[in-house]
Design an enzyme around this catalytic site. Structure first.
Site, PDB file in Angstrom:
ATOM      1  N   LEU A 629       0.876  -1.280  -0.076  1.00 59.79           N
ATOM      2  CA  LEU A 629      -0.054  -0.053   0.050  1.00 59.79           C
ATOM      3  C   LEU A 629       0.810   1.336   0.098  1.00 59.79           C
ATOM      4  O   LEU A 629       0.627   2.230  -0.904  1.00 59.79           O
ATOM      5  CB  LEU A 629      -0.940   0.243   1.161  1.00 59.79           C
ATOM      6  CG  LEU A 629      -1.824   1.224   1.352  1.00 59.79           C
ATOM      7  CD1 LEU A 629      -2.811   1.405  -0.105  1.00 59.79           C
ATOM      8  CD2 LEU A 629      -2.556   1.094   2.635  1.00 59.79           C
ATOM      9  N   GLN A 632       2.023   1.926  -3.441  1.00 62.07           N
ATOM     10  CA  GLN A 632       1.253   2.257  -4.329  1.00 62.07           C
ATOM     11  C   GLN A 632       0.630   3.730  -4.620  1.00 62.07           C
ATOM     12  O   GLN A 632       0.355   4.375  -5.266  1.00 62.07           O
ATOM     13  CB  GLN A 632      -0.188   1.322  -4.158  1.00 62.07           C
ATOM     14  CG  GLN A 632       0.012  -0.200  -4.427  1.00 62.07           C
ATOM     15  CD  GLN A 632      -1.307  -1.066  -4.001  1.00 62.07           C
ATOM     16  OE1 GLN A 632      -2.205  -0.579  -4.343  1.00 62.07           O
ATOM     17  NE2 GLN A 632      -0.916  -2.115  -3.477  1.00 62.07           N
ATOM     18  N   CYS A 633       0.884   4.331  -3.186  1.00 65.36           N
ATOM     19  CA  CYS A 633       0.579   5.717  -3.247  1.00 65.36           C
ATOM     20  C   CYS A 633       1.718   6.554  -3.148  1.00 65.36           C
ATOM     21  O   CYS A 633       2.995   6.072  -2.877  1.00 65.36           O
ATOM     22  CB  CYS A 633      -0.216   5.718  -1.577  1.00 65.36           C
ATOM     23  SG  CYS A 633      -1.679   4.978  -1.346  1.00 65.36           S
ATOM     24  N   THR A 634       1.335   7.705  -3.130  1.00 64.98           N
ATOM     25  CA  THR A 634       2.595   8.966  -3.336  1.00 64.98           C
ATOM     26  C   THR A 634       2.886   9.199  -1.909  1.00 64.98           C
ATOM     27  O   THR A 634       2.370  10.124  -1.554  1.00 64.98           O
ATOM     28  CB  THR A 634       2.449   9.998  -4.255  1.00 64.98           C
ATOM     29  OG1 THR A 634       1.976   9.458  -5.628  1.00 64.98           O
ATOM     30  CG2 THR A 634       3.541  10.877  -4.187  1.00 64.98           C
ATOM     31  N   VAL A 635       3.853   8.785  -1.353  1.00 62.73           N
ATOM     32  CA  VAL A 635       4.117   8.880   0.072  1.00 62.73           C
ATOM     33  C   VAL A 635       5.339   9.782  -0.004  1.00 62.73           C
ATOM     34  O   VAL A 635       6.533   9.466  -0.407  1.00 62.73           O
ATOM     35  CB  VAL A 635       4.612   7.645   0.892  1.00 62.73           C
ATOM     36  CG1 VAL A 635       4.845   7.942   2.515  1.00 62.73           C
ATOM     37  CG2 VAL A 635       3.498   6.643   0.764  1.00 62.73           C
TER      38      VAL A 635
END
Length: 756
Positions: A629, A632-635
Site C-alpha cells: 500500500l 502504491q500511494c505517493t508517500v
C-alpha cells in the site's frame, strides 16, 4: 469709482475612474439589487495651478471619483485610528450621493429640476442653520455637509456595461449676480512678496493643524464615510494682514485688526499675514459682539478689509472656480448686514520638492503666486432676508456642451473577464519596468503546455504556469479524484470526490477556466501505454487510439511536462517528444527528495542532454507489480511537490525566454533536492548512446515500424530471452555483454593481491 462686472465661475467637470463603475456594478448586483436607495459618496478635487504647463494650458476643474469614493462596509480599527502618520495635503474632499435607477425609462423621465432643487436645499440648510460656520462634525447617515456638494443620477445597463449618468454641482442662484471690479488681480500685484510667500506656507500649516486636531476625533480615511469628516470645511479660511509700523508700539489685537492694509505698505512699516479656520471668525474678525457691529465701520475706517480665502480648483486666469458661488451666497446670508464688502483670495499654487528625502509637508515649497484676488466684492444683504431658497443651478453639460446626461460605454473594459485579463498580467508587466526589461510575455503567453499527470505535481505546475500568463494548458490522466486528493492536489475539492470521483484531467482543465475564464485548457482521459504492460488483442485497438492521440498532442504542444507517478509511464512521452524535438521538463518525487530535469529540444550551441532514462543501464519494466500500500500511494513530504513544481515551471519559462532572447546565465540540466539536508544539487550529464528512450536506434526503430514497434515494447517481445526487448533495440545487450566479458579477463598481480 471703478465699474463693477458680474463674476463668472468655472464649473466643475466630472472625472470618473473605471474602478468607480466596476464597484458600482458589484454593489448593484450584490447589495442594492432592486433598491434605489441613495448611496453616500465622497469626491475630491485639487488646488488649481499645481500643474500649469509651460504653454499655460488652462485645465478644467475636475471633481474626481474612484472606487474609494464609496463607503466601506467595515469600520476602521482602533489601531488604525490611533496611528499617527505624516500629513501631506493633496486636495479637498466633497460630500455627495448617487441615485441609481432600475430602468432606463425611469432615468429618462425624472424631474431634473426637482432633483436639483432638493440637492440645493441641503446647502440652503447648511447656510441658514449656520452649520457652515461651525467646526466639523461627524457625518450623519444619508446626509451631506459643506457648501460644496454633488449628486450623481445614473442608470447602469449591466448586461452591456453602459452607464447613463448626470452630475450636478448644486448652487443657489442669488437675487442679482455678484459683482467685482474687473479684472481679478494676481496676488503678487496685490500684496508684497513676503506676504505672498507666507500665504502658501501658512495655508499648508493650517491644513496640517486642522488635520491633526480632527483626525484624532474622526478617522480621515475617506472609505469610512459614516465617521469621517468632510475636509471641504477647511477649504474656506480667513486671512488677515497685520501692519507693524516701526515708529509705533505694537497695538492691541483689536487695533491691529482694524488697521489691516489691503495692498501695500510704506517704507517705514512691514506687514505679516495670519490665517485662521472659518469657525474662528468671531475672534479673528473681532466680531464677538455682533450687535455693536455696523456696516458703517468699513466706511468710517476704510483700511478695514475682511478677507476670505478658499481652495480654488480653477486654473482659468480670469475666473474663480465653482465653489465660490455658494461661498459668496453664504457670506451674504450670514454677514450681509454686518459687512459691506469682502475680498476673496482664490488660492492656487505651484508645488516643488525640496532637496531632501522626507515625504512630509516641510519637504515641499509652496508658491502661491498663481492665486487671484477679487477685491471689494459687495455682499447682498437681501439674501439674509430670504425665508425660502430661490432657484438652483448646477447640472453638468455633456461633451457637446449641452444640458444633457452623459453615456459611457465600457463594454470593452468593464466586463469582469476583460478586467481579469488586464489584472492577471499586471505583475508580469511590472517586471519589465526595472527587473527584466526583455521578458517575452507575449511568447510565454502563447506557449502550449502539455502535462502528463493531473495529480499533486500536475495541479501545482498548472497553477504556476497560470501565474506566468500561460493560457494553453492540457492534461493527460486516466485517474479519478479520490478523497485523499484534495488536501494535496490544489485544483480539486471535496465535491470532486463524490459519486466515485470526477475524472482528474477534465476536472483540472475546468478548474483552470473557473480561476480565469480565458484559459484554453483541455483534459484528456487517456491511459498511457507502458513498456512491459501487456496489451491483449482485445485492447489493441484502444491502445492504438490512445497512442495516436498522445502523438498528436505532443506534436501540437511546445513544452511537455512529465509528472506521472511511475517511471515507465514517462517512456512513451520521452520517445515522442525526442522525435518531435520538444522541450521536456521532468519532475519526480521521493519521500524527502525530488528531481527536476530538462531534455529534448537543445539550446543554442548545446550538446544533447541526457533524458530521464539515460542514467539507467536497464530498460523500464512494469513497476506496479507486487507493490504494498505504501508503494502504491505517493508517500512524500507535502512541501516537496511545491518545490519541484516551482522549479519545473521556472526552468520551462527560462528555456522559452532563452530561445528568443539568449542569456549568459546557464539553465541547469538537473536539480536534485534533499529536504533532509535542505540542499539542492545542480547536475549535468550527456545523452547516453544506448538510452532505451531517446537514443538514435530506438527513434529509428519507431520511425520504421511505428505502432508495431510500440506493441513489441508494451508486450516485451524479446529478441534475447535474457534481456527485455528495448535493451536489444537500444544496444544495451551488447554493452552488458562487453562489460561481462571485460570482467571475466581481469587478472590481478601479486602486489595487487597482497594489497587486497
Amino acid at each position: 469709482m471703478s465699474l463693477l462686472e458680474a463674476l463668472k465661475f468655472q464649473p466643475f467637470t466630472s472625472s470618473v475612474d473605471l474602478s468607480f463603475w466596476h464597484l458600482l456594478t458589484q454593489k448593484k448586483l450584490d447589495v442594492l439589487k432592486l433598491s434605489e436607495e441613495e448611496i453616500q459618496l465622497r469626491g475630491s478635487y485639487s488646488i488649481g495651478g499645481s500643474y500649469v504647463s509651460k504653454e499655460a494650458v488652462e485645465l478644467p476643474s475636475r471633481l474626481q471619483l474612484t472606487y474609494e469614493s464609496f463607503p466601506s462596509n467595515s469600520e476602521p480599527s482602533q489601531e488604525t485610528e490611533s496611528k499617527t502618520t505624516s500629513f501631506r495635503f493633496e486636495g479637498f474632499q466633497v460630500d455627495g450621493r448617487i441615485y441609481n435607477t432600475n430602468t432606463l425609462e425611469k432615468f429618462q423621465s425624472l424631474n431634473w429640476n426637482q432633483i436639483l432643487t432638493q440637492a440645493a436645499e441641503n446647502i440652503w440648510n447648511e447656510i441658514t442653520s449656520g452649520r457652515w460656520l461651525e467646526k466639523p462634525r461627524p457625518r450623519v447617515k444619508n446626509s451631506c455637509q459643506g457648501l460644496n456638494q454633488f449628486l450623481v443620477v445614473s442608470f447602469s445597463d449591466l448586461k452591456k456595461y453602459k452607464f447613463w449618468y448626470w452630475f450636478a454641482f448644486p448652487t443657489i442662484i442669488p437675487p442679482t449676480p455678484f459683482l467685482s471690479p474687473p479684472p481679478p488681480l494676481p496676488v503678487s500685484q496685490y500684496w508684497p512678496e513676503n506676504i505672498v510667500s507666507e500665504l502658501g506656507e501658512k495655508f499648508h500649516c493650517l491644513q496640517e493643524r486642522s488635520h491633526q486636531e480632527f483626525s484624532s476625533i474622526f478617522p480621515s480615511d475617506s472609505t469610512h464615510l459614516s465617521n469621517s469628516f468632510n475636509s471641504s470645511h477647511f477649504s474656506v479660511f480667513l486671512i488677515k494682514i497685520i501692519s507693524n509700523t516701526t515708529s509705533t508700539p505694537s497695538s492691541s489685537s483689536s487695533s491691529s485688526s482694524s488697521s489691516s492694509s489691503s495692498s501695500s505698505s510704506s517704507s517705514s512699516s512691514s506687514s505679516s499675514l495670519e490665517v485662521a479656520p472659518l469657525w474662528e471668525w468671531k475672534s479673528f474678525w473681532n466680531l464677538e459682539h455682533e450687535e455693536e457691529v455696523k456696516k458703517s465701520d468699513q466706511t468710517q475706517n476704510p483700511t478695514t478689509e475682511y478677507i476670505v480665502g478658499f481652495g480654488d480648483p480653477s486654473e482659468v486666469q480670469q475666473h474663480a472656480g465653482w465653489p465660490l458661488r455658494n461661498i459668496l451666497y453664504a457670506l451674504s446670508y450670514s454677514f450681509g448686514k454686518k459687512i459691506e464688502k469682502i475680498t476673496i483670495v482664490a488660492f492656487r499654487e505651484k508645488i516643488s520638492k525640496k532637496n531632501n528625502n522626507s515625504s512630509s509637508s516641510s519637504s515641499f515649497s509652496f508658491d502661491a503666486s498663481p492665486s487671484l484676488v477679487f477685491p471689494n466684492i459687495p455682499l447682498q444683504p437681501a439674501i439674509s432676508e430670504l425665508k425660502e431658497m430661490g432657484k438652483a443651478t448646477g447640472w453638468e453639460k455633456d461633451q457637446n456642451g449641452k444640458m444633457h446626461p452623459r453615456l459611457v460605454n465600457l463594454a470593452s473594459t468593464m466586463d469582469p473577464i476583460s478586467l481579469a485579463r488586464s489584472a492577471v498580467d499586471l505583475n508580469l508587466r511590472l517586471m519589465r519596468w526595472r527587473l527584466w526589461d526583455n521578458l517575452q510575455l507575449e511568447i510565454i503567453s502563447s506557449t502550449k503546455c502539455l502535462l502528463f499527470g493531473a495529480g499533486t505535481l500536475g495541479c501545482n505546475v498548472a497553477r504556476n504556469l497560470m501565474s506566468w500568463g500561460v493560457k494553453d494548458i492540457s492534461f493527460i490522466d486516466n485517474g479519478k479524484v479520490s478523497f485523499s486528493n484534495p488536501v494535496r492536489q490544489s485544483l480539486f475539492d471535496f465535491e470532486d470526490c463524490l459519486n466515485g470521483g470526477a475524472e482528474k484531467a477534465l476536472t483540472a482543465a475546468n478548474k483552470l477556466k473557473k480561476i480565469f475564464p480565458e484559459m484554453r485548457s483541455q483534459g484528456f482521459n487517456i491511459s498511457i501505454p507502458m513498456p512491459s504492460h501487456t496489451v491483449t488483442p482485445q485492447e489493441e485497438e484502444k491502445v492504438f487510439r490512445d497512442v495516436e492521440q498522445i502523438r498528436k498532442l505532443i506534436e501540437e504542444h511546445d513544452v511537455i511536462f512529465l509528472l506521472t507517478d511511475t517511471r515507465e509511464s514517462r517512456w512513451l512521452p520521452t520517445l515522442l517528444a525526442t522525435k518531435y524535438n520538444k522541450i521536456v521538463v521532468n519532475a519526480a518525487l521521493g519521500f524527502d527528495n525530488f528531481l527536476v530535469m530538462r531534455y529534448g529540444q537543445q539550446q543554442k550551441n548545446e550538446e544533447k542532454l541526457g533524458c530521464y532514462f539515460c542514467n539507467d543501464v536497464v530498460a523500464p519494466t512494469n513497476s506496479t507489480l507486487e507493490r504494498t500500500l505504501d508503494q502504491q500511494c505517493t508517500v512524500t513530504r507535502p512541501g516537496l511537490s511545491f518545490l519541484a513544481s516551482s522549479y519545473a515551471v521556472e526552468v520551462a519559462i527560462s528555456l522559452i525566454q532563452n530561445k528568443h532572447v539568449p542569456s549568459d546565465s546557464e539553465i541547469p540540466h538537473q536539480m536534485r533536492g534533499f529536504l533532509k539536508t535542505y540542499q539542492t544539487l545542480l547536475l549535468h550529464s550527456k545523452a547516453f548512446p544506448q538510452c532505451p528512450a531517446c537514443c538514435d536506434a530506438v527513434i529509428q526503430e519507431y520511425e520504421k515500424d511505428g505502432f508495431a514497434f510500440l506493441m513489441k515494447v508494451f508486450n516485451d517481445q524479446r529478441i534475447d530471452k535474457d534481456f527485455p526487448y528495448l535493451e536489444s533495440v537500444s544496444g544495451l545487450v551488447e554493452l552488458k555483454r562487453e562489460a561481462e566479458g571485460d570482467a571475466g579477463i581481469i587478472q590481478f598481480g601479486d602486489e595487487e593481491d597482497e594489497d587486497l
